[in-house]
Write a protein that holds these residues in place. Structure first.
Motif, PDB file in Angstrom:
ATOM      1  N   HIS A  42       0.826  -1.205   0.000  1.00 58.35           N
ATOM      2  CA  HIS A  42       0.000   0.000   0.000  1.00 58.35           C
ATOM      3  C   HIS A  42       0.863   1.259   0.000  1.00 58.35           C
ATOM      4  O   HIS A  42       1.845   1.357   0.728  1.00 58.35           O
ATOM      5  CB  HIS A  42      -0.901   0.023   1.237  1.00 58.35           C
ATOM      6  CG  HIS A  42      -2.165  -0.743   1.060  1.00 58.35           C
ATOM      7  ND1 HIS A  42      -3.383  -0.150   0.888  1.00 58.35           N
ATOM      8  CD2 HIS A  42      -2.399  -2.075   0.999  1.00 58.35           C
ATOM      9  CE1 HIS A  42      -4.325  -1.071   0.751  1.00 58.35           C
ATOM     10  NE2 HIS A  42      -3.742  -2.254   0.822  1.00 58.35           N
ATOM     11  N   ASP A  90       1.174   0.450  -6.338  1.00 48.31           N
ATOM     12  CA  ASP A  90      -0.192   0.577  -5.831  1.00 48.31           C
ATOM     13  C   ASP A  90      -0.848   1.836  -6.375  1.00 48.31           C
ATOM     14  O   ASP A  90      -2.013   1.821  -6.792  1.00 48.31           O
ATOM     15  CB  ASP A  90      -0.161   0.601  -4.295  1.00 48.31           C
ATOM     16  CG  ASP A  90      -1.540   0.740  -3.684  1.00 48.31           C
ATOM     17  OD1 ASP A  90      -2.447   0.007  -4.112  1.00 48.31           O
ATOM     18  OD2 ASP A  90      -1.713   1.580  -2.787  1.00 48.31           O
ATOM     19  N   GLU A 113      -7.870  -0.066   2.351  1.00 48.98           N
ATOM     20  CA  GLU A 113      -6.919   0.213   3.429  1.00 48.98           C
ATOM     21  C   GLU A 113      -7.618   0.151   4.783  1.00 48.98           C
ATOM     22  O   GLU A 113      -8.638   0.792   5.006  1.00 48.98           O
ATOM     23  CB  GLU A 113      -6.275   1.586   3.225  1.00 48.98           C
ATOM     24  CG  GLU A 113      -5.206   1.915   4.242  1.00 48.98           C
ATOM     25  CD  GLU A 113      -4.457   3.176   3.899  1.00 48.98           C
ATOM     26  OE1 GLU A 113      -4.430   4.089   4.742  1.00 48.98           O
ATOM     27  OE2 GLU A 113      -3.916   3.256   2.788  1.00 48.98           O
ATOM     28  N   VAL A 167      -2.450  -1.500   7.520  1.00 53.41           N
ATOM     29  CA  VAL A 167      -3.247  -1.146   6.339  1.00 53.41           C
ATOM     30  C   VAL A 167      -3.789  -2.367   5.603  1.00 53.41           C
ATOM     31  O   VAL A 167      -4.721  -2.253   4.812  1.00 53.41           O
ATOM     32  CB  VAL A 167      -2.431  -0.272   5.359  1.00 53.41           C
ATOM     33  CG1 VAL A 167      -2.017   1.025   6.024  1.00 53.41           C
ATOM     34  CG2 VAL A 167      -1.205  -1.016   4.854  1.00 53.41           C
ATOM     35  N   ASN A 168      -3.196  -3.537   5.849  1.00 58.53           N
ATOM     36  CA  ASN A 168      -3.649  -4.741   5.141  1.00 58.53           C
ATOM     37  C   ASN A 168      -3.365  -5.967   5.994  1.00 58.53           C
ATOM     38  O   ASN A 168      -2.241  -6.144   6.477  1.00 58.53           O
ATOM     39  CB  ASN A 168      -2.937  -4.847   3.784  1.00 58.53           C
ATOM     40  CG  ASN A 168      -3.462  -6.001   2.949  1.00 58.53           C
ATOM     41  OD1 ASN A 168      -3.196  -7.164   3.225  1.00 58.53           O
ATOM     42  ND2 ASN A 168      -4.219  -5.688   1.905  1.00 58.53           N
ATOM     43  N   GLN A 199       0.693  -5.705   6.294  1.00 62.55           N
ATOM     44  CA  GLN A 199       1.300  -4.485   5.773  1.00 62.55           C
ATOM     45  C   GLN A 199       1.001  -3.345   6.744  1.00 62.55           C
ATOM     46  O   GLN A 199      -0.143  -3.189   7.190  1.00 62.55           O
ATOM     47  CB  GLN A 199       0.768  -4.150   4.383  1.00 62.55           C
ATOM     48  CG  GLN A 199       1.126  -5.162   3.309  1.00 62.55           C
ATOM     49  CD  GLN A 199       0.664  -4.719   1.936  1.00 62.55           C
ATOM     50  OE1 GLN A 199       0.585  -3.531   1.644  1.00 62.55           O
ATOM     51  NE2 GLN A 199       0.347  -5.691   1.086  1.00 62.55           N
ATOM     52  N   ARG A 247       5.276   4.375   1.894  1.00 59.91           N
ATOM     53  CA  ARG A 247       4.938   3.024   1.439  1.00 59.91           C
ATOM     54  C   ARG A 247       4.833   2.116   2.650  1.00 59.91           C
ATOM     55  O   ARG A 247       5.626   2.199   3.582  1.00 59.91           O
ATOM     56  CB  ARG A 247       6.017   2.514   0.481  1.00 59.91           C
ATOM     57  CG  ARG A 247       5.878   1.050   0.115  1.00 59.91           C
ATOM     58  CD  ARG A 247       7.013   0.599  -0.777  1.00 59.91           C
ATOM     59  NE  ARG A 247       8.319   0.803  -0.184  1.00 59.91           N
ATOM     60  CZ  ARG A 247       8.873  -0.026   0.701  1.00 59.91           C
ATOM     61  NH1 ARG A 247       8.216  -1.090   1.116  1.00 59.91           N
ATOM     62  NH2 ARG A 247      10.076   0.218   1.182  1.00 59.91           N
TER      63      ARG A 247
END
Length: 571
Positions: free
Chosen positions: A170, A175, A228, A265-266, A274, A284
């Motif tokens: 992300h 992305d 996200e 975020v993931n 992530q 990032r």
């Protein structure tokens, strides 16, 4: 590997002209309706679109030169400034912190960062090669290499012999382009066929190239863009991706320290999440071990450590006191609920957190946790004495008879043994114990009454009491009073002529065995309860430790703090 590339796409008037010329042919290939063709033609010929393209070109270049902003991440810089101002007590610092956190100013900074990073640039359209219906759909993606990593990891698929996009991080260039997705197969890089090559070979090819890089990609059949997450967690361990043998790509890892707040975020990957560090909105995301993976690691470490004798702590052997005698319990020392086995069952990795703003008239209790003899009771005494109208301590309950000169509710709350036993059974006591046949304890209602009266409740409970106190209703701030290293502990206590707290019947100095027990107790508390501590004060000098305590308490009353997310949801 993380490959260094970045999108760099521009649209000019000649591109619109080419679209107008080829519009009919394009619509024929995709079976476009006549109404859609008319709409597109009017749109491409409109003055509004022409003006937007002109503005885009002017923003992108000025006098033929590329415009470069001085700072790319003003939002992150703003948050760093706010964090640095938290420790300042001046009115100017508080005013600046307030202005920087206003929504309108935050929106302005976010807009600046978008323009600075050119996130307004349109994504490259997918170019589909002509061919029969049975042939694979191929996507040509062109990126311009820069110092920024691509933000994607690759792997070798042994079944097909292809290089596959393993994950897209992300916030990275891949992305943001919207053209590269996890599961896509890379067939060519700048015209070089990479079928059967290793990921290392692909990285070597990319590192040798300058300027535009063209990827020939066969997209994954189904591509569902991931959203996200808004999850924030506090890390309860340190992490170095370059020391992790399991991480799929060390360069893509995110290092962090214990206590750092991370934005997850993931969470789609079972083992690798992530994340970004909180405040780094435009950076990032990096890979970190998931909660499940890290808990499994810690469980294996604990199984191994259980084979080691209990007198080894943090790699140092603590001598066991051979002359150790059963310690006489004091009146206000309650350890009847101690159960270390229960605490060892909890494996702390990440804790979901949220910001808690100071509540006017409802101060968070200050809980001082530490091993006996470390000086936490003296720090409590000094803190209350510094402002008796602001800080208060709890009044214990007891079942012993009241002496004629005593006032109920001043030194103690007097109650019958049967009544106290019933209330203990109902869970109304934070901690309790027995001394000379009489019960003593601290009622949870007493703590609440001090909070509701607008005072700061200061406590030095047994660590087992944290199970009752660390709740959304109480919202305590936990400070660990940590003993210094053994030699410094002995030197400072002997120099200050400190009296032992292990013997209530005579005044004497600490013995070597008691010094060892204080250090050992500190290591044990930090191991069992360290994930709960909001702050740590090393008591190597009583005056310095008290000044640090006073400073922390003032900050807690004025500055928002990270707390378990459930505490904010219940506010």
């Amino acid at each position: 590997m993380v490959i260094g590339t970045e999108s760099n796409i521009h649209i000019y008037d000649k591109d619109i002209e080419r679209l107008l010329v080829s519009l009919d042919k394009i619509c024929e290939k995709v079976d476009g309706r006549e109404a859609d063709v008319i709409f597109l033609r009017h749109l491409l010929q409109s003055h509004s679109l022409q003006a937007l393209v002109l503005v885009h070109n002017r923003v992108s270049t000025y006098n033929g030169h590329q415009i470069r902003p001085a700072v790319f991440q003003t939002s992150s810089l703003s948050e760093e400034i706010v964090i640095s101002l938290e420790s300042s007590l001046s009115s100017e610092a508080r005013e600046l912190s307030f202005l920087l956190q206003k929504p309108h100013f935050q929106a302005l900074l976010a807009t600046h960062d978008l323009v600075a990073k050119k996130d307004f640039d349109p994504a490259l359209p997918e170019i589909i090669q002509e061919g029969d219906d049975d042939e694979e759909t191929v996507k040509i993606v062109q990126l311009v290499k820069s110092n920024e990593p691509l933000g994607a990891t690759i792997r070798y698929d042994e079944t097909t012999g292809s290089i596959v996009i393993a994950r897209v991080l992300h916030g990275g260039a891949a992305d943001r382009s919207g053209l590269i997705h996890a599961g896509d197969e890379i067939h060519e890089v700048n015209g070089i066929n990479i079928k059967g090559k290793s990921p290392y070979d692909v990285v070597t090819i990319l590192q040798c190239r300058e300027g535009p890089i063209t990827f020939k990609i066969v997209p994954k059949e189904e591509c569902v863009p991931s959203r996200e997450s808004r999850l924030r967690v506090r890390a309860h361990f340190c992490y170095d991706p370059f020391a992790d043998s399991l991480i799929p790509c060390k360069e893509a890892g995110l290092p962090f320290y214990k206590g750092d707040v991370l934005h997850i975020v993931n969470q789609e990957d079972l083992n690798w999440w992530q994340a970004r560090k909180h405040g780094e909105k435009n950076s990032r995301a990096g890979l970190i071990p998931s909660r499940q993976l890290q808990e499994r690691r810690f469980a294996e470490m604990r199984d191994l450590s259980s084979l080691i004798q209990d007198d080894f702590v943090a790699g140092c052997k603590i001598p066991v006191r051979k002359d150790h005698r059963p310690r006489k319990i004091k009146k206000i020392m309650y350890d009847a609920t101690e159960n270390d086995d229960f605490d060892r069952e909890e494996i702390a990795t990440y804790e979901e957190v949220a910001r808690l703003n100071p509540r006017p008239g409802l101060h968070r209790p200050i809980i001082l946790i530490g091993p006996p003899g470390v000086g936490r009771n003296e720090l409590k005494r000094r803190l209350i004495a510094s402002d008796p109208d602001h800080f208060r301590q709890t009044i214990p309950h007891t079942s012993r008879p009241k002496f004629p000169w005593e006032i109920d509710g001043k030194e103690y709350f007097f109650s019958s043994r049967e009544s106290m036993q019933e209330e203990i059974k109902m869970g109304w006591f934070v901690e309790y114990g027995q001394y000379k046949g009489n019960l003593y304890g601290t009622s949870l209602e007493t703590v609440k009454s001090i909070i509701n009266a607008g005072y700061v409740c200061v406590m030095t409970p047994h660590p087992q009491a944290l199970k009752v106190l660390r709740t959304p209703e109480i919202k305590p701030y936990l400070i660990f009073i940590k003993p210094p290293p053994l030699e410094i502990l002995k030197e400072t206590r002997i120099r200050a002529n400190a009296r032992s707290t292990f013997d209530q019947y005579c005044s004497r100095g600490f013995t070597d065995g008691e010094f060892h027990e204080i250090v050992y107790g500190g290591h044990k508390l930090e191991f069992l309860y360290g994930h709960m501590f909001d702050a740590v004060i090393v008591n190597d000098d009583l005056l310095r430790a008290f000044q640090e305590l006073l400073h922390i308490v003032k900050i807690v009353e004025r500055v928002p703090q990270w707390v378990p997310a459930s505490w904010v949801a219940s506010s």
